[in-house]
Design a protein around this motif. Structure first.
Motif, PDB file in Angstrom:
ATOM      1  N   ALA A   6      -1.416  -1.529 -13.465  1.00 26.17           N
ATOM      2  CA  ALA A   6      -0.822  -0.690 -12.431  1.00 26.17           C
ATOM      3  C   ALA A   6      -0.699  -1.466 -11.119  1.00 26.17           C
ATOM      4  CB  ALA A   6      -1.666   0.566 -12.230  1.00 26.17           C
ATOM      5  N   ALA A   7      -1.695  -2.296 -10.790  1.00 26.82           N
ATOM      6  CA  ALA A   7      -1.638  -3.075  -9.551  1.00 26.82           C
ATOM      7  C   ALA A   7      -0.488  -4.090  -9.607  1.00 26.82           C
ATOM      8  CB  ALA A   7      -2.962  -3.790  -9.333  1.00 26.82           C
ATOM      9  N   LYS A   8      -0.302  -4.739 -10.734  1.00 26.27           N
ATOM     10  CA  LYS A   8       0.785  -5.706 -10.861  1.00 26.27           C
ATOM     11  C   LYS A   8       2.142  -5.021 -10.775  1.00 26.27           C
ATOM     12  CE  LYS A   8       0.252  -8.776 -14.165  1.00 26.27           C
ATOM     13  NZ  LYS A   8      -0.039  -9.347 -15.511  1.00 26.27           N
ATOM     14  N   ARG A   9       2.233  -3.792 -11.373  1.00 25.55           N
ATOM     15  CA  ARG A   9       3.515  -3.076 -11.332  1.00 25.55           C
ATOM     16  C   ARG A   9       3.851  -2.627  -9.913  1.00 25.55           C
ATOM     17  NH1 ARG A   9       5.122   2.261 -11.833  1.00 25.55           N
ATOM     18  NH2 ARG A   9       7.180   2.582 -12.824  1.00 25.55           N
ATOM     19  N   ILE A  10       2.838  -2.230  -9.149  1.00 23.49           N
ATOM     20  CA  ILE A  10       3.067  -1.801  -7.764  1.00 23.49           C
ATOM     21  C   ILE A  10       3.626  -2.960  -6.937  1.00 23.49           C
ATOM     22  CG2 ILE A  10       1.885  -1.070  -5.661  1.00 23.49           C
ATOM     23  CD1 ILE A  10       0.007   0.572  -7.459  1.00 23.49           C
ATOM     24  N   VAL A  11       3.083  -4.171  -7.116  1.00 22.35           N
ATOM     25  CA  VAL A  11       3.580  -5.337  -6.379  1.00 22.35           C
ATOM     26  C   VAL A  11       5.027  -5.612  -6.758  1.00 22.35           C
ATOM     27  CG1 VAL A  11       3.286  -7.815  -6.021  1.00 22.35           C
ATOM     28  CG2 VAL A  11       1.289  -6.321  -6.117  1.00 22.35           C
ATOM     29  N   GLU A  12       5.357  -5.493  -8.033  1.00 22.05           N
ATOM     30  CA  GLU A  12       6.728  -5.739  -8.472  1.00 22.05           C
ATOM     31  C   GLU A  12       7.684  -4.709  -7.881  1.00 22.05           C
ATOM     32  OE1 GLU A  12       6.409  -5.670 -12.683  1.00 22.05           O
ATOM     33  OE2 GLU A  12       5.618  -7.720 -12.844  1.00 22.05           O
ATOM     34  N   LEU A  13       7.209  -3.450  -7.759  1.00 20.12           N
ATOM     35  CA  LEU A  13       8.060  -2.413  -7.179  1.00 20.12           C
ATOM     36  C   LEU A  13       8.308  -2.669  -5.689  1.00 20.12           C
ATOM     37  CD1 LEU A  13       6.587   0.826  -8.862  1.00 20.12           C
ATOM     38  CD2 LEU A  13       8.790  -0.274  -9.332  1.00 20.12           C
ATOM     39  N   ALA A  14       7.349  -3.296  -5.009  1.00 12.88           N
ATOM     40  CA  ALA A  14       7.484  -3.531  -3.567  1.00 12.88           C
ATOM     41  C   ALA A  14       8.406  -4.709  -3.248  1.00 12.88           C
ATOM     42  CB  ALA A  14       6.107  -3.768  -2.961  1.00 12.88           C
ATOM     43  N   ALA A  15       8.683  -5.581  -4.245  1.00 13.07           N
ATOM     44  CA  ALA A  15       9.561  -6.743  -4.024  1.00 13.07           C
ATOM     45  C   ALA A  15      11.018  -6.287  -3.919  1.00 13.07           C
ATOM     46  CB  ALA A  15       9.371  -7.737  -5.167  1.00 13.07           C
ATOM     47  N   PRO A  16      11.877  -7.111  -3.272  1.00 17.85           N
ATOM     48  CA  PRO A  16      11.571  -8.377  -2.586  1.00 17.85           C
ATOM     49  C   PRO A  16      10.923  -8.130  -1.234  1.00 17.85           C
ATOM     50  CG  PRO A  16      13.898  -7.892  -2.345  1.00 17.85           C
ATOM     51  CD  PRO A  16      13.337  -6.806  -3.217  1.00 17.85           C
ATOM     52  N   PHE A  17      10.231  -9.147  -0.775  1.00 18.38           N
ATOM     53  CA  PHE A  17       9.511  -9.025   0.492  1.00 18.38           C
ATOM     54  C   PHE A  17      10.293  -9.699   1.624  1.00 18.38           C
ATOM     55  CE2 PHE A  17       6.347  -9.065  -2.960  1.00 18.38           C
ATOM     56  CZ  PHE A  17       5.812  -7.803  -2.769  1.00 18.38           C
TER      57      PHE A  17
ATOM     58  N   GLU B 223       0.840  -1.223   0.000  1.00 25.32           N
ATOM     59  CA  GLU B 223       0.000   0.000   0.000  1.00 25.32           C
ATOM     60  C   GLU B 223       0.865   1.259   0.000  1.00 25.32           C
ATOM     61  OE1 GLU B 223      -2.613  -0.273   3.324  1.00 25.32           O
ATOM     62  OE2 GLU B 223      -4.137  -1.399   2.219  1.00 25.32           O
ATOM     63  N   ASN B 224       1.932   1.251   0.790  1.00 27.48           N
ATOM     64  CA  ASN B 224       2.808   2.444   0.827  1.00 27.48           C
ATOM     65  C   ASN B 224       3.466   2.672  -0.528  1.00 27.48           C
ATOM     66  OD1 ASN B 224       2.220   2.944   3.515  1.00 27.48           O
ATOM     67  ND2 ASN B 224       3.947   1.691   4.255  1.00 27.48           N
ATOM     68  N   ILE B 225       3.944   1.564  -1.161  1.00 32.25           N
ATOM     69  CA  ILE B 225       4.567   1.716  -2.475  1.00 32.25           C
ATOM     70  C   ILE B 225       3.534   2.170  -3.499  1.00 32.25           C
ATOM     71  CG2 ILE B 225       5.744   0.474  -4.335  1.00 32.25           C
ATOM     72  CD1 ILE B 225       7.505   1.001  -1.918  1.00 32.25           C
ATOM     73  N   GLY B 226       2.284   1.658  -3.392  1.00 31.76           N
ATOM     74  CA  GLY B 226       1.242   2.027  -4.351  1.00 31.76           C
ATOM     75  C   GLY B 226       0.838   3.484  -4.244  1.00 31.76           C
ATOM     76  N   ASN B 227       0.733   3.985  -3.046  1.00 32.77           N
ATOM     77  CA  ASN B 227       0.354   5.386  -2.879  1.00 32.77           C
ATOM     78  C   ASN B 227       1.476   6.319  -3.333  1.00 32.77           C
ATOM     79  OD1 ASN B 227      -2.269   4.958  -1.854  1.00 32.77           O
ATOM     80  ND2 ASN B 227      -1.414   4.520   0.188  1.00 32.77           N
ATOM     81  N   LEU B 228       2.735   5.899  -3.188  1.00 32.90           N
ATOM     82  CA  LEU B 228       3.845   6.722  -3.658  1.00 32.90           C
ATOM     83  C   LEU B 228       3.994   6.659  -5.170  1.00 32.90           C
ATOM     84  CD1 LEU B 228       6.557   5.904  -0.944  1.00 32.90           C
ATOM     85  CD2 LEU B 228       5.181   7.998  -1.168  1.00 32.90           C
ATOM     86  N   ASN B 229       3.524   5.575  -5.776  1.00 32.19           N
ATOM     87  CA  ASN B 229       3.673   5.399  -7.227  1.00 32.19           C
ATOM     88  C   ASN B 229       2.291   5.215  -7.869  1.00 32.19           C
ATOM     89  OD1 ASN B 229       6.835   4.903  -7.654  1.00 32.19           O
ATOM     90  ND2 ASN B 229       6.199   3.844  -5.772  1.00 32.19           N
ATOM     91  N   TYR B 230       1.374   6.056  -7.536  1.00 31.39           N
ATOM     92  CA  TYR B 230       0.031   5.950  -8.099  1.00 31.39           C
ATOM     93  C   TYR B 230       0.112   6.211  -9.597  1.00 31.39           C
ATOM     94  CZ  TYR B 230      -5.071   6.144  -8.156  1.00 31.39           C
ATOM     95  OH  TYR B 230      -6.411   5.896  -8.404  1.00 31.39           O
ATOM     96  N   PRO B 231      -0.570   5.439 -10.422  1.00 35.07           N
ATOM     97  CA  PRO B 231      -0.443   5.578 -11.877  1.00 35.07           C
ATOM     98  C   PRO B 231      -0.988   6.934 -12.382  1.00 35.07           C
ATOM     99  CG  PRO B 231      -2.187   4.045 -11.315  1.00 35.07           C
ATOM    100  CD  PRO B 231      -1.480   4.346 -10.046  1.00 35.07           C
ATOM    101  N   ASP B 232      -0.169   7.644 -13.203  1.00 35.06           N
ATOM    102  CA  ASP B 232      -0.569   8.948 -13.752  1.00 35.06           C
ATOM    103  C   ASP B 232      -1.755   8.805 -14.690  1.00 35.06           C
ATOM    104  OD1 ASP B 232       1.417  10.180 -12.333  1.00 35.06           O
ATOM    105  OD2 ASP B 232       2.876  10.076 -13.985  1.00 35.06           O
ATOM    106  N   ALA B 233      -1.824   7.745 -15.460  1.00 39.31           N
ATOM    107  CA  ALA B 233      -2.925   7.570 -16.408  1.00 39.31           C
ATOM    108  C   ALA B 233      -4.236   7.458 -15.660  1.00 39.31           C
ATOM    109  CB  ALA B 233      -2.686   6.334 -17.274  1.00 39.31           C
TER     110      ALA B 233
END
Length: 288
Positions: A246-257, A197-207
């Motif tokens: 965008a949801a899949k990209r956010i998860v990839e940005l948050a890795a590794p866990f 969630e933190n990574i997603g809010n920081l990288n919210y999709p511009d489109a």
């Protein structure tokens, strides 16, 4: 005149008298007593007869027995009783072979086919050559079928072993979602959701911000015990490809866990987290 009478030949008379005396001596002397002393005495034959009190004593008995019996046996003529192990011949040896016998194997006997007499009704049935050949053919096919069955069983057993081995080597998988209550899994999922969630809010999709797109989708994220991503699958789309990607990209940005430890690592090789992700109108993302 005197007449000469022939004188008898004294030498001739002496030789003749000596010959007569020797002949009388030789023919008159017998060696039977000496041979009788040397010869083995005859064996004593014993005849055993059943005790029959009604049997009368014969007038002229041929043998001696413990009871009187007049007649018996299977022969019509009187015969001398004999034992199958006795001999009526006298030998000078004690049963030892006069010459040593060399031990040797018996002479080989030629194998001959068994002679058989056929009959309409018989206790034993012999197979003919054709029938025997047919039986051998059947036996050969039966043996072949047994071999093929053994091979099939071996293949099946090998396949079962491979499947069992593959099953044993398969990674231990665990699926969790928002309704998970087990402490170890719930705690790991809570920290994972917070990071995404933190990574997603920081990288919210511009489109999505420009088009003011909102929507919710369900993601299934597979995570190795090392914290690396195993897979990301959209189980239910939001209706907008931009939001799904965008949801899949956010998860990839948050890795590794976080690396799994303790009970979670012992019981799990791959952890699948099933969560709903919602893109809200305020340009924020949340999970539930």
């Amino acid at each position: 005149m005197s007449i000469d009478t022939p004188k008898p030949d004294v030498l001739t008379l002496s030789l003749f008298g000596a010959a007569v005396a020797h002949a009388l001596f030789i023919l008159g002397v017998s060696f039977d007593p000496l041979l009788d002393d040397i010869r083995t005495p005859p064996s004593l034959e014993v005849v055993l007869v059943p005790n029959n009190s009604d049997s009368m004593a014969p007038e002229e008995a041929d043998y001696l027995a413990q009871h009187s019996q007049d007649g018996g046996g299977e022969s019509d003529e009187a015969s001398r009783p004999a034992s199958p192990f006795a001999s009526n011949q006298d030998f000078d040896t004690d049963g030892v072979a006069p010459q040593p016998v060399r031990a040797s194997a018996p002479a080989p006997v030629e194998q001959r086919d068994r002679d058989a007499i056929t009959a309409v009704f018989a206790d034993e049935e012999l197979a003919s050559d054709d029938q025997q050949e047919q039986n051998e053919h059947i036996e050969a096919h039966r043996d072949k079928d047994l071999i093929e069955q053994d091979l099939e069983i071996a293949k099946l057993a090998a396949e079962i072993d491979r499947q069992r081995e593959a099953f044993a080597k398969r990674p231990k998988k665990k699926h969790i979602n928002a309704r998970t209550t087990e402490a170890a899994y719930a705690d790991y999922m809570y920290r994972w959701v917070e990071k995404v969630e933190n990574i997603g809010n920081l990288n919210y999709p511009d489109a999505a911000r420009r088009r003011n797109l909102t929507g919710a989708l369900i993601l299934i994220v597979g995570i190795h015990k090392t914290g690396e991503i195993e897979s990301i699958t959209v189980d239910e789309s939001s209706g907008h490809k931009i939001l799904d990607d965008a949801a899949k990209r956010i998860v990839e940005l948050a890795a590794p866990f976080e690396v799994m430890t303790g009970k979670l690592a012992e019981e799990t090789d791959i952890l699948y987290i099933v969560r709903t992700w919602e893109f809200q109108s305020g340009n924020s993302i949340t999970s539930y």
